[in-house]
Design an enzyme around this catalytic site. Sequence first.
Site, PDB file in Angstrom:
ATOM      1  N   GLU A   1      -3.086  -0.477  -8.331  1.00  0.00           N
ATOM      2  CA  GLU A   1      -4.084   0.659  -8.010  1.00  0.00           C
ATOM      3  C   GLU A   1      -3.279   1.961  -7.837  1.00  0.00           C
ATOM      4  O   GLU A   1      -2.057   1.956  -7.560  1.00  0.00           O
ATOM      5  CB  GLU A   1      -4.582   0.400  -6.462  1.00  0.00           C
ATOM      6  CG  GLU A   1      -5.556   1.641  -6.174  1.00  0.00           C
ATOM      7  CD  GLU A   1      -6.324   1.460  -4.778  1.00  0.00           C
ATOM      8  OE1 GLU A   1      -7.051   0.346  -4.704  1.00  0.00           O
ATOM      9  OE2 GLU A   1      -6.367   2.093  -3.811  1.00  0.00           O
TER      10      GLU A   1
ATOM     11  N   ASP B   1       0.777  -1.345   0.002  1.00  0.00           N
ATOM     12  CA  ASP B   1       0.038   0.124  -0.095  1.00  0.00           C
ATOM     13  C   ASP B   1       0.677   1.164   0.014  1.00  0.00           C
ATOM     14  O   ASP B   1       1.764   1.252   0.663  1.00  0.00           O
ATOM     15  CB  ASP B   1      -0.919  -0.043   1.245  1.00  0.00           C
ATOM     16  CG  ASP B   1      -2.118   0.882   1.100  1.00  0.00           C
ATOM     17  OD1 ASP B   1      -2.340   1.575   0.022  1.00  0.00           O
ATOM     18  OD2 ASP B   1      -2.672   1.258   2.219  1.00  0.00           O
TER      19      ASP B   1
END
Length: 390
Positions: free
Chosen positions: A180, A77
């Site tokens: 992402e 992330d």
Amino acid sequence: MISPLDLQPSFGFGDRLGLATPGHIAAVRGTKFAPIFAQQSVRENARTGRTPQQVMDDARRAVEDVGWDAPWGADADHLKTIDDIPPFVEAGYTFFTVDPGEYVDNAADSDPLDALRGKTAAFDWDELSALYLRDDDEQIWGRFETETLLRAAVKYGKAIQHAAGMFGRLSEMKDGFDFEVSVDETDSPTTPLEHFFIANELARRGVKFTSLAPRFIGRFEKGVDYIGDLQVLDAELARHAAVTAHFGTYKLSLHSGSDKFSVYPLIAKHWGDRIHVKTAGTSYLEALRVLAKYEPDLFERIYALGRERYDSDRKTYHVSAQLDLLPETSDLPALLDDFHAREVLHVTYGSALAQFGKEIKAALVKHDDAYYDDLQAHFDKHLNLLEVEK
Ligand code: ZN
């Protein structure tokens, strides 16, 4: 088995302590969501002192012990630089979230036109105008005029380039992964028109992204409900969903996605299955709830440390809690429902783990059933609201 999740609706369970996955499994079982059981940002790893490999090993062990046979993912992330990537690739992560937020030019929202034009020297303006300044019908997400295009190109141009560079590097290191792009931690919101621009520019550069995290209007602070006008957000989420439907190739991603109970019905309504939600610190707060119930002395020490460390630890996080509004500690575990206490405890996790990490983990192992039950109940509340499409 661990694998990319592609366009399945998905839900990210960050676990800063490495002990929460059994509770996450209990909650996600039987829902439409494909889970991410290992999810940690570079910032979290720095504050928890864990490596990408340890985070992965903890999740994998729980998956094997408890028994989860369906696909699950592991999210690297908020990767900011190319150097952030290799340890996550080596540890077998399947989902890579690139955060080019440092390249977003927030001033572009208000720069005078001359200043904007000066900043577009690096762009092929003829190409951009040909692509975006057309006389098409206005879409639900709006239509570009010269000025809005200038602002969007200046605001996100370099960030898009950086994200594309990160994608290229990752593609050389690995095949088959979820990708992402997140701009959720920038100062100014991403309009639906800017969302369209970002998605279109990424696609034009050959970036195959499976989710996109705009910065939505209002405030999505850590571990607490949405702060802002829900009616305005409702209309805005519908427009973002229309952009996503137009492309049909990726999901919308909600960061700081825990505890946004007033927002979930809107998301369920507009986004449907094109959804990814990230949560992290809320599982840590549930751990503290268990301590507040069963080990109040340890909890009191964590809380006292949190008060001390809040002003410095809150930097880089979007929170607005005020120390002078913190409630007294006498009412445990109800304290864990107070806005200010939640945020203070949420962002001071690194300090708490540095000082009390061993004790916290030992206490959770001792009360593991209570921890899993709390986690399941807490995430059931999230997932139930997210599954109802009205
Ligand atoms: Zn984020």
